[in-house]
Write an enzyme that holds these catalytic residues in place. Structure first.
Site, PDB file in Angstrom:
ATOM      1  N   LYS A 100      -7.766   7.330  13.244  1.00 58.87           N
ATOM      2  CA  LYS A 100      -6.445   7.036  13.403  1.00 58.87           C
ATOM      3  C   LYS A 100      -5.487   7.821  12.575  1.00 58.87           C
ATOM      4  CE  LYS A 100      -6.642   2.856  10.399  1.00 58.87           C
ATOM      5  NZ  LYS A 100      -5.613   3.446   9.422  1.00 58.87           N
ATOM      6  N   ASP A 101      -5.947   8.441  11.536  1.00 60.24           N
ATOM      7  CA  ASP A 101      -5.383   9.016  10.484  1.00 60.24           C
ATOM      8  C   ASP A 101      -5.096  10.534  11.038  1.00 60.24           C
ATOM      9  OD1 ASP A 101      -4.969   6.862   8.756  1.00 60.24           O
ATOM     10  OD2 ASP A 101      -6.987   7.382   7.823  1.00 60.24           O
ATOM     11  N   ARG A 140       4.151   0.586  14.060  1.00 56.03           N
ATOM     12  CA  ARG A 140       3.461   0.013  15.128  1.00 56.03           C
ATOM     13  C   ARG A 140       3.136  -1.260  15.109  1.00 56.03           C
ATOM     14  NH1 ARG A 140      -1.586  -1.319  15.791  1.00 56.03           N
ATOM     15  NH2 ARG A 140      -2.069  -0.298  13.582  1.00 56.03           N
ATOM     16  N   ARG A 141       2.436  -1.913  14.120  1.00 53.65           N
ATOM     17  CA  ARG A 141       2.331  -3.254  14.189  1.00 53.65           C
ATOM     18  C   ARG A 141       3.525  -4.153  14.035  1.00 53.65           C
ATOM     19  NH1 ARG A 141      -2.420  -2.035   9.655  1.00 53.65           N
ATOM     20  NH2 ARG A 141      -4.161  -1.908  10.885  1.00 53.65           N
ATOM     21  N   ARG A 196       1.248  -1.527   0.688  1.00 51.16           N
ATOM     22  CA  ARG A 196       0.617  -0.255   0.461  1.00 51.16           C
ATOM     23  C   ARG A 196      -0.601  -0.370  -0.359  1.00 51.16           C
ATOM     24  NH1 ARG A 196       2.181   4.614   1.202  1.00 51.16           N
ATOM     25  NH2 ARG A 196       0.089   4.992   1.119  1.00 51.16           N
ATOM     26  N   ARG A 231      -4.094  -4.329  -0.966  1.00 54.79           N
ATOM     27  CA  ARG A 231      -3.315  -5.183   0.064  1.00 54.79           C
ATOM     28  C   ARG A 231      -3.762  -6.411  -0.139  1.00 54.79           C
ATOM     29  NH1 ARG A 231      -3.347  -1.687   5.083  1.00 54.79           N
ATOM     30  NH2 ARG A 231      -5.056  -0.586   4.060  1.00 54.79           N
ATOM     31  N   CYS A 265       2.972   8.614  12.726  1.00 56.47           N
ATOM     32  CA  CYS A 265       2.965   7.146  12.043  1.00 56.47           C
ATOM     33  C   CYS A 265       4.496   6.991  11.830  1.00 56.47           C
ATOM     34  CB  CYS A 265       2.486   7.273  10.830  1.00 56.47           C
ATOM     35  SG  CYS A 265       2.919   8.620   9.556  1.00 56.47           S
TER      36      CYS A 265
END
Length: 293
Positions: A80-81, A128-129, A146, A152, A237
């Site tokens: 995903k990165d 996105r979230r 972050r 986190r 992103c």
């Protein structure tokens, strides 16, 4: 032969690299490995939301540079990165290590997304979230958070907020999944393209050397569809974008979201016959561009 394997420095990155090494040595038992930890821009800047960073690929660029310079022989990434467009000198081996694609919710009162109090506050740095949750619960508020997963979670516990949203795959690989209160429905809270998948990146000139690692499966095809949608969108992103592809029996279900802002993010779901998988990404991209929401 000894391979130098580049990865980020976090505990999760090291776990993912060990999983990748195990798989590499299954296919290439003669290989010895050395892990080369590399700090990336995304690791150094622990405050700026990902969508506010001026560049893309903040978790991979330094590792890719080491690969191009031959300081390492192979790079391990969370798929995903990885940007939709790679340097011409580099390529991905077909993804072969998979985990749960869904996002997960951890709360202080062990609630679900549906049952969170009105105007509840959730922690995430993912646009996105935020867009997906806003679509189903527009009252919910958000704060940026972050750091690596453990950081986190600790910040969330110390803050006066209701919950935090994280990738289920990372929690499972860190054996923290007992903290999860709800696995979020991927048809509504749509995962990042390639979420849960560990990817290997190599130099194109070394393609033959790593040919034994390439594998094909339904999960490989699912990630290809998600990556193709990402490529077609030309987004990263900085934008709310997600795609979840899943083979169920003889059908392929695809859910996707895309927008320029949280408010204009569009959501589309489509089902295809399995043999039509190669047109799924383009079809759903076309449909989402035609939506008027």
């Amino acid at each position: 032969m000894k391979l130098k394997i580049g990865t980020r420095k976090s505990k999760l990155a090291r776990i993912q690299t060990e999983l990748a090494i195990h798989k590499i040595q299954e296919c290439m038992p003669e290989i010895e490995t050395e892990i080369i930890p590399i700090s990336t821009q995304g690791d150094k800047d622990k405050t700026t939301p990902l969508y506010a960073m001026p560049q893309t690929g903040v978790f991979i660029k330094e590792i890719e540079k080491a690969l191009i310079n031959k300081d390492i022989d192979i790079a391990v990434h969370s798929l995903k990165d990885v940007s939709s467009t790679l340097d011409d000198r580099l390529m991905l081996i077909e993804p072969f290590l998979f985990e749960d694609k869904r996002d997960a919710l951890i709360t202080k009162d062990h609630s679900t997304l549906k049952d969170l109090r009105k105007n509840a506050v959730l922690a995430t740095s993912s646009i996105r979230r935020i867009a997906c949750i806003h679509h189903v619960r527009p009252d919910i508020q958000f704060v940026n958070i972050r750091g690596n997963i453990e950081t986190r979670i600790q910040k969330f516990k110390e803050m006066d907020i209701d919950g935090i949203v994280l990738a289920a795959a990372g929690l499972k690989r860190l054996h923290l999944d007992s903290l999860i209160d709800e696995y979020l429905d991927p048809s509504m809270i749509i995962p990042a393209c390639g979420q849960g998948t560990i990817a290997l990146e190599i130099r194109k000139e070394d393609k033959d050397l790593f040919s034994k690692l390439s594998q094909s499966s339904n999960q490989t095809l699912e990630t290809k569809i998600e990556r193709e949608f990402l490529s077609l969108s030309k987004a990263g992103c900085h934008y709310p974008i997600g795609c979840y592809a899943k083979f169920v029996d003889d059908q392929l279900q695809v859910h996707a979201c895309l927008g320029e802002t949280i408010e204009d993010c569009k959501f589309v779901s489509m089902t295809f016959d399995k043999i039509e998988y190669n047109k799924a990404a383009s079809s759903i991209y076309k449909k989402i561009k035609e939506e008027n929401i």
